[in-house]
Design a protein around this motif. Structure first.
Motif, PDB file in Angstrom:
ATOM      1  N   ARG A   7       0.838  -1.206   0.000  1.00 17.58           N
ATOM      2  CA  ARG A   7       0.000   0.000   0.000  1.00 17.58           C
ATOM      3  C   ARG A   7       0.874   1.258   0.000  1.00 17.58           C
ATOM      4  O   ARG A   7       0.579   2.237  -0.688  1.00 17.58           O
ATOM      5  CB  ARG A   7      -0.943   0.009   1.204  1.00 17.58           C
ATOM      6  CG  ARG A   7      -2.163  -0.890   1.041  1.00 17.58           C
ATOM      7  CD  ARG A   7      -3.198  -0.636   2.121  1.00 17.58           C
ATOM      8  NE  ARG A   7      -2.679  -0.702   3.478  1.00 17.58           N
ATOM      9  CZ  ARG A   7      -2.532  -1.822   4.192  1.00 17.58           C
ATOM     10  NH1 ARG A   7      -2.880  -2.988   3.673  1.00 17.58           N
ATOM     11  NH2 ARG A   7      -2.058  -1.779   5.421  1.00 17.58           N
ATOM     12  N   GLY A   8       1.946   1.228   0.779  1.00 15.25           N
ATOM     13  CA  GLY A   8       2.867   2.365   0.815  1.00 15.25           C
ATOM     14  C   GLY A   8       3.505   2.620  -0.539  1.00 15.25           C
ATOM     15  O   GLY A   8       3.606   3.768  -0.994  1.00 15.25           O
ATOM     16  N   ALA A   9       3.920   1.545  -1.206  1.00 17.45           N
ATOM     17  CA  ALA A   9       4.525   1.678  -2.540  1.00 17.45           C
ATOM     18  C   ALA A   9       3.505   2.212  -3.545  1.00 17.45           C
ATOM     19  O   ALA A   9       3.825   3.059  -4.386  1.00 17.45           O
ATOM     20  CB  ALA A   9       5.089   0.336  -3.000  1.00 17.45           C
ATOM     21  N   GLU A  10       2.269   1.742  -3.454  1.00 14.03           N
ATOM     22  CA  GLU A  10       1.220   2.224  -4.357  1.00 14.03           C
ATOM     23  C   GLU A  10       0.922   3.705  -4.114  1.00 14.03           C
ATOM     24  O   GLU A  10       0.707   4.467  -5.064  1.00 14.03           O
ATOM     25  CB  GLU A  10      -0.054   1.386  -4.178  1.00 14.03           C
ATOM     26  CG  GLU A  10       0.083  -0.026  -4.717  1.00 14.03           C
ATOM     27  CD  GLU A  10      -1.065  -0.936  -4.301  1.00 14.03           C
ATOM     28  OE1 GLU A  10      -1.993  -0.485  -3.583  1.00 14.03           O
ATOM     29  OE2 GLU A  10      -1.023  -2.123  -4.685  1.00 14.03           O
ATOM     30  N   THR A  11       0.932   4.112  -2.853  1.00 10.13           N
ATOM     31  CA  THR A  11       0.705   5.518  -2.522  1.00 10.13           C
ATOM     32  C   THR A  11       1.827   6.383  -3.096  1.00 10.13           C
ATOM     33  O   THR A  11       1.569   7.438  -3.689  1.00 10.13           O
ATOM     34  CB  THR A  11       0.615   5.704  -0.994  1.00 10.13           C
ATOM     35  OG1 THR A  11      -0.505   4.966  -0.511  1.00 10.13           O
ATOM     36  CG2 THR A  11       0.466   7.166  -0.615  1.00 10.13           C
ATOM     37  N   ALA A  12       3.062   5.943  -2.927  1.00  7.98           N
ATOM     38  CA  ALA A  12       4.196   6.694  -3.469  1.00  7.98           C
ATOM     39  C   ALA A  12       4.088   6.799  -4.989  1.00  7.98           C
ATOM     40  O   ALA A  12       4.339   7.868  -5.564  1.00  7.98           O
ATOM     41  CB  ALA A  12       5.506   6.026  -3.058  1.00  7.98           C
ATOM     42  N   GLU A  13       3.688   5.715  -5.643  1.00  6.95           N
ATOM     43  CA  GLU A  13       3.519   5.729  -7.109  1.00  6.95           C
ATOM     44  C   GLU A  13       2.430   6.712  -7.519  1.00  6.95           C
ATOM     45  O   GLU A  13       2.595   7.457  -8.494  1.00  6.95           O
ATOM     46  CB  GLU A  13       3.161   4.328  -7.622  1.00  6.95           C
ATOM     47  CG  GLU A  13       4.308   3.342  -7.586  1.00  6.95           C
ATOM     48  CD  GLU A  13       5.449   3.733  -8.496  1.00  6.95           C
ATOM     49  OE1 GLU A  13       5.192   4.131  -9.660  1.00  6.95           O
ATOM     50  OE2 GLU A  13       6.601   3.670  -8.053  1.00  6.95           O
ATOM     51  N   ARG A  14       1.330   6.728  -6.796  1.00 10.84           N
ATOM     52  CA  ARG A  14       0.239   7.664  -7.121  1.00 10.84           C
ATOM     53  C   ARG A  14       0.717   9.107  -6.993  1.00 10.84           C
ATOM     54  O   ARG A  14       0.379   9.965  -7.810  1.00 10.84           O
ATOM     55  CB  ARG A  14      -0.974   7.408  -6.230  1.00 10.84           C
ATOM     56  CG  ARG A  14      -1.736   6.176  -6.669  1.00 10.84           C
ATOM     57  CD  ARG A  14      -3.170   6.058  -6.209  1.00 10.84           C
ATOM     58  NE  ARG A  14      -3.640   6.835  -5.116  1.00 10.84           N
ATOM     59  CZ  ARG A  14      -4.013   6.350  -3.915  1.00 10.84           C
ATOM     60  NH1 ARG A  14      -3.958   5.048  -3.681  1.00 10.84           N
ATOM     61  NH2 ARG A  14      -4.475   7.139  -2.982  1.00 10.84           N
ATOM     62  N   LEU A  15       1.497   9.362  -5.959  1.00 10.24           N
ATOM     63  CA  LEU A  15       2.021  10.713  -5.772  1.00 10.24           C
ATOM     64  C   LEU A  15       2.989  11.099  -6.888  1.00 10.24           C
ATOM     65  O   LEU A  15       2.938  12.216  -7.402  1.00 10.24           O
ATOM     66  CB  LEU A  15       2.712  10.826  -4.409  1.00 10.24           C
ATOM     67  CG  LEU A  15       1.758  10.959  -3.221  1.00 10.24           C
ATOM     68  CD1 LEU A  15       2.473  10.647  -1.917  1.00 10.24           C
ATOM     69  CD2 LEU A  15       1.156  12.369  -3.186  1.00 10.24           C
TER      70      LEU A  15
END
Length: 197
Positions: A7-15
Motif C-alpha cells: 500500500r505504501g509503494a502504491e501511494t508513493a507511485e500515485r504521488l
C-alpha cells in the motif's frame, strides 16, 4: 512485500504520477500541496510521510525519469559494432525518448531539474553513477582503441550529449521547426566529426 508495504509503494507511485500530471498541466508554479493531494487522492500526511516535502517528491520524480532515460541510453549501446554506429544509436535513443515521453523530458530539461542538479550534484551523481558508467566505459573503450579522440571523459560526454540536449530543449519549448526524427538523422554525423581522433 507485506500488504502495508505494498500500500505504501502504491501511494508513493500515485504521488509520483500525480506530480508529473500536475507539472505537465500547470508547470512548476502549479505544483502545490493542494494540487498534488487533489490529483493523487492521497492525504497531505502521506505526501510528507513518503517524500518529506513537495520538493522531495519532485526530486524523486526527476531522479526516477533521469534513471529511465539513462537506462534507455545504456540499452542503445548494447548493439553497435563500432564507435560511429554507437554515436548514431545514442542520438537516436535520446531523441526517441524525448519524442515518446515529452512531459517527462520537459521535466528533465527544465530549470527545476537544472537547479536540482546544481544543488544536489553529488547525490545525483552517486545515485546515477552505475547508470552513467556504461556510457563512460563505452567511450573510454573506443578512446583506447584509437577510434575516438583522447579527451577527458566529461568533454567527450559534452560533445556527444551537448548537441542532443540542446536540440531537445529547443524542441520541447516549441522553438524548433525540426522534428526529433530529422534531428536524429542530422546530428550523429556532426557529433562524430567532433570525436574523430
Amino acid at each position: 512485500m507485506s500488504p502495508k508495504q505494498r500500500r505504501g509503494a502504491e501511494t508513493a507511485e500515485r504521488l509520483l504520477d500525480a506530480a508529473l500530471t500536475v507539472y505537465s498541466e500547470a508547470g512548476e508554479q502549479g505544483v502545490t500541496v493542494s494540487a498534488l493531494t487533489r490529483t493523487s487522492g492521497v492525504s497531505l500526511g502521506s505526501l510528507y510521510h513518503h517524500f518529506g516535502s513537495v520538493d522531495g517528491l519532485m526530486n524523486a520524480l526527476v531522479v526516477r525519469w533521469l534513471g529511465r532515460l539513462l537506462e534507455h541510453l545504456g540499452g542503445a549501446l548494447a548493439e553497435p559494432r563500432d564507435a560511429r554506429a554507437g554515436i548514431e544509436s545514442i542520438v537516436h535513443a535520446y531523441l526517441s525518448f524525448v519524442r515518446d515521453h515529452p512531459d517527462e523530458a520537459r521535466l528533465l530539461h527544465s530549470a527545476y531539474a537544472d537547479r536540482l542538479g546544481m544543488e544536489q550534484a553529488r547525490q545525483l551523481r552517486d545515485a546515477q553513477e552505475a547508470r552513467l558508467s556504461p556510457l563512460t566505459q563505452w567511450l573510454e573503450g573506443y578512446v583506447a582503441a584509437g577510434e575516438i579522440a583522447d579527451l577527458p571523459g566529461p568533454v567527450l560526454e559534452a560533445l556527444v550529449l551537448g548537441p542532443v540536449i540542446g536540440f531537445a530543449r529547443g524542441w520541447l519549448a516549441g522553438a524548433s521547426g525540426v522534428a526529433p526524427d530529422e534531428a536524429a538523422r542530422l546530428l550523429p554525423d556532426r557529433i562524430w566529426r567532433s570525436l574523430e581522433p
